[in-house]
Design an enzyme around this catalytic site. Structure first.
Site, PDB file in Angstrom:
ATOM      1  CE  LYS A 217      -3.336  -2.282  -0.523  1.00 45.99           C
ATOM      2  NZ  LYS A 217      -3.974  -2.189  -1.832  1.00 45.99           N
TER       3      LYS A 217
ATOM      4  CG  HIS B 138       4.683  -6.352  -1.045  1.00 39.61           C
ATOM      5  ND1 HIS B 138       4.741  -5.028  -1.380  1.00 39.61           N
ATOM      6  CD2 HIS B 138       3.477  -6.798  -1.485  1.00 39.61           C
ATOM      7  CE1 HIS B 138       3.621  -4.681  -2.008  1.00 39.61           C
ATOM      8  NE2 HIS B 138       2.848  -5.739  -2.095  1.00 39.61           N
TER       9      HIS B 138
ATOM     10  CB  SER C 218      -4.104   2.632   1.639  1.00 41.75           C
ATOM     11  OG  SER C 218      -4.199   2.020   0.379  1.00 41.75           O
TER      12      SER C 218
HETATM   13  S1  PPS Z   1      -0.517  -3.097  -3.137  1.00 39.05           S
HETATM   14  O1  PPS Z   1      -1.755  -3.860  -2.754  1.00 39.05           O
HETATM   15  O2  PPS Z   1       0.546  -3.252  -2.131  1.00 39.05           O
HETATM   16  O3  PPS Z   1      -0.078  -3.413  -4.491  1.00 39.05           O
HETATM   17  O4  PPS Z   1      -0.995  -1.568  -3.100  1.00 39.05           O
HETATM   18  P1  PPS Z   1      -0.127  -0.341  -3.642  1.00 39.05           P
HETATM   19  O5  PPS Z   1      -0.259  -0.263  -5.096  1.00 39.05           O
HETATM   20  O6  PPS Z   1       1.227  -0.371  -3.047  1.00 39.05           O
HETATM   21  O7  PPS Z   1      -0.894   0.881  -2.973  1.00 39.05           O
HETATM   22  C1  PPS Z   1      -2.205   1.234  -3.327  1.00 39.05           C
HETATM   23  C2  PPS Z   1      -2.353   2.717  -3.059  1.00 39.05           C
HETATM   24  O8  PPS Z   1      -1.675   3.459  -4.096  1.00 39.05           O
HETATM   25  C3  PPS Z   1      -2.594   4.362  -4.684  1.00 39.05           C
HETATM   26  N1  PPS Z   1      -2.241   4.660  -6.094  1.00 39.05           N
HETATM   27  C4  PPS Z   1      -2.081   5.924  -6.540  1.00 39.05           C
HETATM   28  N2  PPS Z   1      -2.125   7.101  -5.894  1.00 39.05           N
HETATM   29  C5  PPS Z   1      -1.946   8.236  -6.644  1.00 39.05           C
HETATM   30  N3  PPS Z   1      -1.735   8.222  -7.983  1.00 39.05           N
HETATM   31  C6  PPS Z   1      -1.664   7.054  -8.665  1.00 39.05           C
HETATM   32  N4  PPS Z   1      -1.468   7.080  -9.975  1.00 39.05           N
HETATM   33  C7  PPS Z   1      -1.837   5.828  -7.935  1.00 39.05           C
HETATM   34  N5  PPS Z   1      -1.853   4.509  -8.260  1.00 39.05           N
HETATM   35  C8  PPS Z   1      -2.096   3.823  -7.119  1.00 39.05           C
HETATM   36  C9  PPS Z   1      -3.937   3.643  -4.533  1.00 39.05           C
HETATM   37  O9  PPS Z   1      -5.016   4.500  -4.776  1.00 39.05           O
HETATM   38  C10 PPS Z   1      -3.822   3.179  -3.091  1.00 39.05           C
HETATM   39  O10 PPS Z   1      -3.888   4.254  -2.153  1.00 39.05           O
HETATM   40  P2  PPS Z   1      -5.245   4.770  -1.473  1.00 39.05           P
HETATM   41  O11 PPS Z   1      -4.793   5.704  -0.385  1.00 39.05           O
HETATM   42  O12 PPS Z   1      -5.958   3.566  -0.937  1.00 39.05           O
HETATM   43  O13 PPS Z   1      -6.003   5.482  -2.563  1.00 39.05           O
END
Ligand code: PPS
Length: 288
Positions: free
Chosen positions: A45, A100, A130
Site C-alpha cells: 500500500k 514486498h 489504504s
Molecule cells: S498493493 O496492494 O501493495 O499493491 O498496493 P499499492 O499499489 O502499493 O498501494 C495502493 C495505493 O496506491 C494508490 N495509487 C495511486 N495514488 C496516486 N496516484 C496514482 N497514480 C496511484 N496509483 C495507485 C492507490 O489508490 C492506493 O492508495 P489509497 O490511499 O488507498 O487510494
C-alpha cells in the site's frame, strides 16, 4: 510452513495464500537475479501499482503498449507470487520486478548481483488507511475489524509482510550503496513529473520533454483509474469488490486525517517514534 485459512506464515510474515504458495516462495528464494534486473521494493500500500505503471514506460522509451495491454501483475510481477514463474520468460531485459519482502529475505543472488532497487515509502498512517479499505474489499484478506483494532495489528506487525518499521529499516542497508534509490509516494503526489525525472536519472535513462509529459499524464491517478490493465477491474468481484472500496481508492496523501481520532494519532505516533528513534531515518511526514 505454518498457515491458516487465508495466509501462509513465511519467516514470521503473513502472506496471502491466494497469491503465494510454498512453490512460489521457493521460486523466489532460488531466483537467479541478473545484473540488469530492476526491483521495485515496497511495503504493501505504498505505491506499488503506481510504480508498475511508471517503470515500464521509463525502461522502454515511453512506449504505451505494455501498460495498455498487459495487467500490472504480469507486466511487473511480484517475484514472491505465483504468477512470477509463469510470466518470467515473457519479460524482456532489463526485467522490472516488484517485491514486498524485507531486505534480509531477498534471494541470495540479489546480494551478489548489481541489480538496482527503487524503494518507495509512504506515510504509515496513510498506508494503514489504504490497507484497512483494501481488507474490506478483498475477500482473500481477513476482516480488519474497526480501524482502531486494525491499527493495533498494524503496529504489532500482525498484518501482511509484518511491521512497517521493520521493512523500512531493513532496506536502509548501507551495503546497497548506490544500487538503491529511495523515493516516497508523497513526492510522486507532489510533483510526479519531477519524481519521474529523478527516477530516470537513477536508471541512467532519458525521455524527451514531450514523452515525459505524456508518461506523466498517463500515470496521473484519474487516468490510471480508467486503465483496465491497472485498476484491478479484471479481478472477479467475489475476489475484489470495488463496490465496497475501489483498489485505486483516493490517491492522495494525508487521508489519515479523515480517519484518525486524536487518541489514535497519539498512540500511533508514539509507537512509530519508538520504532524509528536512533535510526537517523527522517521523513517529510514526521513533521505533520
Ligand atoms: S498493493 O496492494 O501493495 O499493491 O498496493 P499499492 O499499489 O502499493 O498501494 C495502493 C495505493 O496506491 C494508490 N495509487 C495511486 N495514488 C496516486 N496516484 C496514482 N497514480 C496511484 N496509483 C495507485 C492507490 O489508490 C492506493 O492508495 P489509497 O490511499 O488507498 O487510494
Amino acid at each position: 510452513m505454518e498457515s491458516n485459512d487465508l495466509y501462509l506464515v513465511y519467516h514470521g510474515l503473513f502472506v496471502p495464500k491466494i497469491t503465494h504458495s510454498e512453490d512460489s516462495l521457493k521460486y523466489f528464494e532460488t531466483f537467479e537475479v541478473k545484473d540488469d534486473d530492476l526491483f521495485v521494493i515496497s511495503y504493501p500500500k505504498s505505491g506499488t501499482t503506481w510504480m508498475q505503471e511508471i517503470i515500464p514506460l521509463l525502461l522502454n522509451g515511453g512506449d504505451f503498449t505494455p501498460v495498455q495491454t498487459i495487467p500490472n501483475w504480469d507486466r511487473v510481477p511480484w517475484l514472491e507470487e505465483t504468477r512470477a514463474a509463469l510470466v518470467m520468460d515473457k519479460l524482456r531485459s532489463p526485467r522490472a520486478l516488484v517485491s514486498h519482502m524485507p531486505y534480509h529475505l531477498m534471494p541470495s543472488t540479489f546480494f551478489s548481483s548489481k541489480a538496482k532497487a527503487i524503494y518507495i515509502g509512504r506515510n504509515p498512517k496513510d498506508i494503514l488507511v489504504s490497507s484497512f479499505h483494501f481488507h474490506r474489499m478483498a475477500s482473500f484478506l481477513d476482516d480488519p475489524g474497526t480501524l482502531e483494532e486494525f491499527a493495533d495489528k498494524f503496529l504489532t506487525g500482525q498484518v501482511l509482510f509484518g511491521k512497517w518499521a521493520d521493512h523500512v529499516k531493513s532496506w536502509r542497508n548501507p551495503d546497497l550503496g548506490d544500487r538503491i534509490f529511495y523515493i516516497t509516494y508523497e513526492e510522486l503526489v507532489q510533483d510526479l513529473r519531477g519524481a519521474i525525472g529523478r527516477i530516470l536519472c537513477f536508471l541512467g535513462r532519458q525521455l524527451s520533454a514531450d514523452a515525459l509529459d505524456r508518461v506523466t499524464e498517463h500515470c496521473q491517478f484519474k487516468n490510471m483509474k480508467q486503465n483496465t490493465m491497472s485498476n484491478y477491474s479484471l479481478v472477479p468481484q467475489v475476489i475484489m469488490d470495488s463496490n465496497k472500496s475501489p483498489f485505486l481508492r483516493k490517491g492522495i496523501s494525508g487521508d489519515w486525517k479523515n480517519h484518525f481520532s486524536p487518541e489514535m494519532e497519539a498512540k500511533f505516533n508514539a509507537a512509530i517514534h519508538e520504532e524509528m528513534k536512533e535510526t537517523g531515518i527522517n521523513f517529510t511526514w514526521d513533521e505533520e
